[in-house]
Motif scaffolding. Sequence first.
Motif, short mmCIF file in Angstrom:
data_model
loop_
_atom_site.label_atom_id
_atom_site.label_comp_id
_atom_site.label_asym_id
_atom_site.label_seq_id
_atom_site.Cartn_x
_atom_site.Cartn_y
_atom_site.Cartn_z
N ASN A 22 -14.58 1.42 15.38
CA ASN A 22 -13.95 -0.03 15.54
C ASN A 22 -13.89 -0.78 14.29
O ASN A 22 -13.15 -1.59 14.10
N TYR A 23 -14.75 -0.49 13.21
CA TYR A 23 -14.51 -1.31 12.15
C TYR A 23 -13.43 -1.32 11.48
O TYR A 23 -13.16 -2.12 10.78
N VAL A 24 -12.71 -0.20 11.58
CA VAL A 24 -11.43 -0.17 10.88
C VAL A 24 -10.41 -1.11 11.75
O VAL A 24 -9.37 -1.67 10.85
N GLY A 25 -10.84 -1.85 12.67
CA GLY A 25 -9.84 -2.84 13.29
C GLY A 25 -9.91 -4.10 12.38
O GLY A 25 -8.84 -4.69 12.35
N ILE A 26 -10.76 -4.29 11.21
CA ILE A 26 -10.56 -5.58 10.35
C ILE A 26 -9.43 -5.16 9.32
O ILE A 26 -8.77 -6.25 9.01
N GLU A 27 -9.25 -3.84 9.20
CA GLU A 27 -8.27 -3.38 8.22
C GLU A 27 -6.73 -3.24 8.91
O GLU A 27 -5.78 -3.78 8.33
N TYR A 28 -6.78 -3.12 10.18
CA TYR A 28 -5.69 -3.25 11.06
C TYR A 28 -5.13 -4.72 10.89
O TYR A 28 -3.91 -5.06 10.72
N MET A 29 -6.11 -5.59 11.05
CA MET A 29 -5.91 -6.99 11.08
C MET A 29 -5.25 -7.48 9.73
O MET A 29 -4.39 -8.23 9.37
N ALA A 30 -6.03 -6.97 8.71
CA ALA A 30 -5.63 -7.37 7.18
C ALA A 30 -4.35 -6.80 7.07
O ALA A 30 -3.56 -7.70 6.22
N GLN A 31 -4.18 -5.66 7.31
CA GLN A 31 -2.66 -5.12 6.88
C GLN A 31 -1.53 -5.82 7.77
O GLN A 31 -0.47 -5.81 7.31
N SER A 32 -1.78 -6.22 8.97
CA SER A 32 -0.80 -7.00 9.75
C SER A 32 -0.69 -8.27 8.94
O SER A 32 0.39 -8.78 8.94
N VAL A 33 -1.73 -8.90 8.40
CA VAL A 33 -1.41 -10.39 7.81
C VAL A 33 -0.44 -10.06 6.48
O VAL A 33 0.28 -10.63 6.12
N ALA A 34 -0.85 -8.96 5.81
CA ALA A 34 -0.04 -8.44 4.58
C ALA A 34 1.40 -8.15 5.01
O ALA A 34 2.41 -8.61 4.21
N HIS A 85 0.77 -1.04 -0.02
CA HIS A 85 -0.06 0.09 0.01
C HIS A 85 0.82 1.29 0.09
O HIS A 85 1.92 0.97 0.48
N LYS A 86 0.35 2.45 -0.24
CA LYS A 86 1.13 3.61 -0.27
C LYS A 86 0.34 4.50 0.69
O LYS A 86 -0.94 4.42 0.97
N ASP A 87 1.22 5.52 1.27
CA ASP A 87 0.39 6.53 2.25
C ASP A 87 -0.68 7.33 1.19
O ASP A 87 -0.50 7.48 0.43
N PRO A 88 -1.71 7.52 1.94
CA PRO A 88 -2.14 7.31 3.14
C PRO A 88 -2.82 6.32 3.84
O PRO A 88 -3.38 6.20 4.83
N MET A 89 -2.56 5.08 2.98
CA MET A 89 -3.37 4.03 3.04
C MET A 89 -2.75 3.01 3.79
O MET A 89 -3.40 1.79 3.94
N ILE A 90 -1.68 3.33 4.16
CA ILE A 90 -0.98 2.32 5.17
C ILE A 90 -1.66 2.61 6.62
O ILE A 90 -1.16 3.60 7.26
N GLN A 130 -3.83 -15.02 -1.66
CA GLN A 130 -2.91 -14.06 -2.28
C GLN A 130 -2.21 -15.03 -3.37
O GLN A 130 -1.54 -16.13 -3.40
N PRO A 131 -2.60 -14.60 -4.59
CA PRO A 131 -2.28 -15.52 -5.76
C PRO A 131 -0.81 -15.19 -6.02
O PRO A 131 -0.17 -14.16 -5.80
N ILE A 165 7.06 -8.64 -3.23
CA ILE A 165 5.88 -8.58 -2.02
C ILE A 165 4.57 -8.40 -3.05
O ILE A 165 4.38 -7.84 -3.76
N ARG A 166 3.69 -9.37 -2.67
CA ARG A 166 2.55 -9.84 -3.61
C ARG A 166 1.34 -8.99 -2.85
O ARG A 166 1.13 -9.27 -1.59
N VAL A 167 0.49 -8.78 -3.70
CA VAL A 167 -0.94 -8.28 -3.20
C VAL A 167 -1.73 -9.37 -2.94
O VAL A 167 -1.50 -10.50 -3.40
N GLY A 168 -2.53 -9.20 -1.47
CA GLY A 168 -3.31 -10.44 -1.29
C GLY A 168 -4.70 -9.56 -1.16
O GLY A 168 -4.88 -8.52 -1.43
N PHE A 169 -5.69 -10.45 -0.89
CA PHE A 169 -6.94 -10.11 -0.84
C PHE A 169 -7.80 -10.56 0.25
O PHE A 169 -7.68 -11.72 0.68
#
Length: 176
Positions: free
Chosen positions: A72-84, A32-37, A159-160, A98-102
């Motif tokens: 609080n719903y942004v927490g799922i994105e904290y989780m997803a970005q930590s997985v990434a 990802h790129k700022d500001p989406m990190i 992650q293909p 570094i590959r993109v994941g979904f």
Amino acid sequence: MTQDVMNPKVINPVFALPEPLSQLPVAEVVPHKDPMILIDTLISYVPDTLVTQTHITPSSPYFDDTINAVPNYVGIEYMAQSVAALAGVEAKSRGDIIRVGFLLGSRKLKMHIPHYQLGESYQTHVTRLYQEESGLAVFDCKVFHHETLVAEANVNVFQPQDTQTYILESQQEDKK
């Protein structure tokens, strides 16, 4: 090689992870790129597990001035970005790209707080529970404020090997 969560070591001679891991910029392992990190710091790594930290400021993505916090719903994105970030740390240690994941979805999602408070830091712990050769994986994810569990879920990701081909094939399927 055995690794201690708070004392990461070299995984592979291709790329030695810095000690402390926090010296490795998140942007080097998350596609990802700022500001989406959304996560700020990599805290610790052992195979299949990563801990990250997010500090809430007025400039945090999704900061809501009306509640002076991040919903609080942004927490799922904290989780997803930590997985990434975990996938990125592993790829970097192998000398791989570094590959993109979904994010496919989540199970057992529980949000124990209404929002992430201004001025506070939260740690996200992600652990791989299962992964197929195809790139489909399931992670146990937990967000903590100090020692208190504030969010949790099992997160399903894909992650293909070849993201462009996957997207093109998906678009072709959508046209049918």
